[in-house]
Design a protein around this motif. Structure first.
Motif, short mmCIF file in Angstrom:
data_model
loop_
_atom_site.label_atom_id
_atom_site.label_comp_id
_atom_site.label_asym_id
_atom_site.label_seq_id
_atom_site.Cartn_x
_atom_site.Cartn_y
_atom_site.Cartn_z
N HIS A 89 0.80 -1.22 0.00
CA HIS A 89 0.00 0.00 0.00
C HIS A 89 0.84 1.28 0.00
O HIS A 89 0.56 2.21 0.74
CB HIS A 89 -0.97 0.00 1.19
N ILE A 90 1.85 1.29 -0.84
CA ILE A 90 2.65 2.50 -0.99
C ILE A 90 1.83 3.53 -1.75
O ILE A 90 1.31 3.25 -2.82
CB ILE A 90 3.96 2.22 -1.74
N ILE A 91 1.73 4.73 -1.20
CA ILE A 91 0.96 5.77 -1.88
C ILE A 91 1.84 6.89 -2.41
O ILE A 91 1.39 7.71 -3.22
CB ILE A 91 -0.13 6.35 -0.96
N ASN A 92 3.07 6.93 -1.95
CA ASN A 92 3.96 7.99 -2.41
C ASN A 92 5.41 7.56 -2.27
O ASN A 92 5.79 6.96 -1.27
CB ASN A 92 3.72 9.27 -1.62
N ALA B 48 11.79 15.42 -5.62
CA ALA B 48 10.79 14.90 -6.54
C ALA B 48 9.97 13.84 -5.84
O ALA B 48 10.47 13.16 -4.93
CB ALA B 48 11.45 14.31 -7.78
N SER B 49 8.72 13.70 -6.27
CA SER B 49 7.87 12.66 -5.70
C SER B 49 6.93 12.13 -6.77
O SER B 49 6.62 12.83 -7.74
CB SER B 49 7.08 13.18 -4.50
N ILE B 50 6.49 10.90 -6.55
CA ILE B 50 5.53 10.27 -7.46
C ILE B 50 4.48 9.55 -6.62
O ILE B 50 4.82 8.85 -5.66
CB ILE B 50 6.24 9.32 -8.45
N SER B 51 3.24 9.75 -6.98
CA SER B 51 2.14 9.17 -6.21
C SER B 51 1.64 7.89 -6.87
O SER B 51 2.07 7.53 -7.97
CB SER B 51 1.01 10.18 -6.09
N TYR C 9 9.46 6.41 1.30
CA TYR C 9 8.18 5.83 0.91
C TYR C 9 7.17 6.11 2.02
O TYR C 9 7.49 6.06 3.20
CB TYR C 9 8.28 4.31 0.74
N ARG C 10 5.96 6.36 1.59
CA ARG C 10 4.86 6.55 2.55
C ARG C 10 3.72 5.62 2.15
O ARG C 10 3.41 5.47 0.97
CB ARG C 10 4.41 8.01 2.52
N THR C 11 3.10 4.98 3.16
CA THR C 11 2.03 4.03 2.87
C THR C 11 0.67 4.57 3.29
O THR C 11 0.56 5.58 3.98
CB THR C 11 2.26 2.69 3.57
N LEU C 12 -0.33 3.85 2.85
CA LEU C 12 -1.72 4.21 3.15
C LEU C 12 -1.97 4.23 4.65
O LEU C 12 -2.81 5.00 5.14
CB LEU C 12 -2.65 3.21 2.48
N ALA D 11 6.19 5.22 7.28
CA ALA D 11 7.18 5.93 6.47
C ALA D 11 8.50 5.18 6.53
O ALA D 11 8.88 4.66 7.58
CB ALA D 11 7.36 7.35 6.98
N TYR D 12 9.17 5.13 5.41
CA TYR D 12 10.44 4.42 5.29
C TYR D 12 11.48 5.35 4.67
O TYR D 12 11.16 6.07 3.71
CB TYR D 12 10.29 3.17 4.41
#
Length: 116
Positions: free
Chosen positions: A30-33, A49-52, A97-100, A104-105
């Motif tokens: 469930h990675i969202i970003n 930079a980020s990607i959703s 990485y951020r999850t639903l 956070a990782y």
């Protein structure tokens, strides 16, 4: 505990290119970003930079038209293609990485040095 592992940093001359990769050491769901941050000596860490999850992307103004973030959804891998590098791009680059579920990782960072 799962960690992120960055690779691809190094020393490059101004105008050169590097491609960073970020691979998790285990399973993350469930990675969202996914994002790339950098920290220059004596400066605060900044989001580059980020990607959703819908593949929408965002960039800090200083790297627009030079950097491209992408991801391999199946492998949960993030990439940062950096072109036309400048000395001011020098710093330690971290993936995040951020999850639903608000987990956070962070990775340990990879050094990018651009010589003039």
């Amino acid at each position: 505990q799962v960690q992120l592992v960055e690779s691809g940093g190094g020393l490059v001359q101004a105008g050169g290119s590097l491609r960073l990769s970020c691979v998790p050491s285990g399973s993350i769901s469930h990675i969202i970003n996914m994002g790339w941050y950098r920290q220059a000596p004596g400066k605060q860490r900044e989001l580059v930079a980020s990607i959703s999850s819908d593949d929408s992307t965002n960039y800090v103004d200083s790297v627009k038209d030079r950097f491209t973030i992408s991801r391999d959804k199946a492998k949960n891998t993030a990439y940062l293609q950096m072109n036309s590098l400048k000395p001011e791009d020098t710093g330690v680059y971290y993936c995040h990485y951020r999850t639903l579920f608000r987990n956070a990782y962070w990775g340990q960072g990879t050094q990018v040095t651009v010589s003039s």
